[in-house]
Scaffold this active site. Structure first.
Site, PDB file in Angstrom:
ATOM      1  N   CYS A 139       0.900  -1.154   0.000  1.00 55.93           N
ATOM      2  CA  CYS A 139       0.000   0.000   0.000  1.00 55.93           C
ATOM      3  C   CYS A 139       0.934   1.197   0.000  1.00 55.93           C
ATOM      4  O   CYS A 139       1.578   1.472   1.011  1.00 55.93           O
ATOM      5  CB  CYS A 139      -0.906   0.036   1.224  1.00 55.93           C
ATOM      6  SG  CYS A 139      -1.841   1.587   1.248  1.00 55.93           S
ATOM      7  N   CYS A 158      -0.467   4.191   2.492  1.00 54.68           N
ATOM      8  CA  CYS A 158      -0.501   4.034   3.951  1.00 54.68           C
ATOM      9  C   CYS A 158      -0.219   2.579   4.310  1.00 54.68           C
ATOM     10  O   CYS A 158       0.909   2.125   4.161  1.00 54.68           O
ATOM     11  CB  CYS A 158      -1.817   4.541   4.523  1.00 54.68           C
ATOM     12  SG  CYS A 158      -3.281   4.091   3.572  1.00 54.68           S
ATOM     13  N   SER A 159      -1.221   1.843   4.734  1.00 58.25           N
ATOM     14  CA  SER A 159      -0.939   0.466   5.150  1.00 58.25           C
ATOM     15  C   SER A 159      -2.151  -0.429   4.916  1.00 58.25           C
ATOM     16  O   SER A 159      -2.412  -1.336   5.695  1.00 58.25           O
ATOM     17  CB  SER A 159      -0.538   0.437   6.617  1.00 58.25           C
ATOM     18  OG  SER A 159      -1.563   1.026   7.389  1.00 58.25           O
ATOM     19  N   CYS A 160      -2.925  -0.186   3.853  1.00 61.01           N
ATOM     20  CA  CYS A 160      -4.116  -0.994   3.578  1.00 61.01           C
ATOM     21  C   CYS A 160      -3.715  -2.457   3.428  1.00 61.01           C
ATOM     22  O   CYS A 160      -2.734  -2.780   2.770  1.00 61.01           O
ATOM     23  CB  CYS A 160      -4.804  -0.501   2.310  1.00 61.01           C
ATOM     24  SG  CYS A 160      -5.374   1.195   2.490  1.00 61.01           S
TER      25      CYS A 160
HETATM   26 FE    FE Z   1      -3.329   2.103   2.787  1.00 60.33          FE
END
Ligand code: FE
Length: 205
Positions: free
Chosen positions: A103, A106-108
């Protein structure tokens, strides 16, 4: 007889405990709620769910077809759905194509099938470098992708999450779904590793 030492809790643990105490005191948080949430992420969610999906796909051709055609539906069929997994796409690794997921924003990450993301997944170096030089990054994970295999990087986002369907290792013919699930690692479902048959020589120095 050996002496036993008790390590003081880390600063972060103490800070979390302090926040929890305040929330309990103010009755914002119900007693036991934190334990329930931790249990949910550590035991009920997590990569074991994804491993079951992969093992099923390896042993059931019709299921695999459904999984690749509509990941969300086929994953729900196995009982996994929910927050951060509302819309799932499954990417099949083949002898010609290796997928890896990131991602970049961000951190999906697909919580219902993989649990919470590992720390490295959330770091700026992984997020930026894996799209620029995926082979070098994979190599740092100990995965050297042969030159004749195409590497495809997929960028997750808020609406769409990916699960990599790793290749079934040679030497697992006739294995049960349960035994297969045991060798499916979290990283193999992100694409930073491949599944391997545990080495019979392991442990021999
Ligand atoms: Fe994300």
């Amino acid at each position: 007889m050996s002496e036993s030492f008790t390590e003081p809790p880390s600063e972060r643990a103490l800070r979390i405990k302090a926040i929890e105490s305040v929330l309990l005191e103010k009755k914002i948080l119900a007693p036991g709620a934190v334990d329930e949430i931790v249990d949910l992420f550590e035991n009920q969610l997590g990569p074991r769910n994804g491993a079951k999906i992969v093992a099923r796909a390896w042993t059931d051709a019709a299921y695999k077809e459904r999984l690749l055609a509509n990941g969300t539906e086929a994953i729900l069929e196995m009982g996994f759905a929910g927050l951060q997994g509302e819309y799932m796409v499954v990417l099949e690794n083949t002898p010609a194509i290796h997928h890896v997921v990131v991602c970049t924003l961000c951190s999906c990450y697909p919580w219902p099938v993989l649990g919470l993301p590992p720390n490295w997944y959330k770091t700026a170096p992984y997020r930026s470098r894996v799209v620029i030089e995926p082979r070098a990054v994979l190599s740092e994970f100990g995965l050297d992708v042969p030159d004749d295999v195409e590497v495809r990087v997929y960028d997750s986002n808020n609406e769409l999450r990916y699960l990599v369907l790793p290749q079934r290792p040679v030497g697992t013919e006739g294995w049960s779904e349960e035994a297969l699930a045991e060798i499916v690692t979290r990283d193999s479902m992100i694409g930073t590793a491949v599944c391997k048959v545990p080495n019979a020589d392991e442990g021999v120095v």
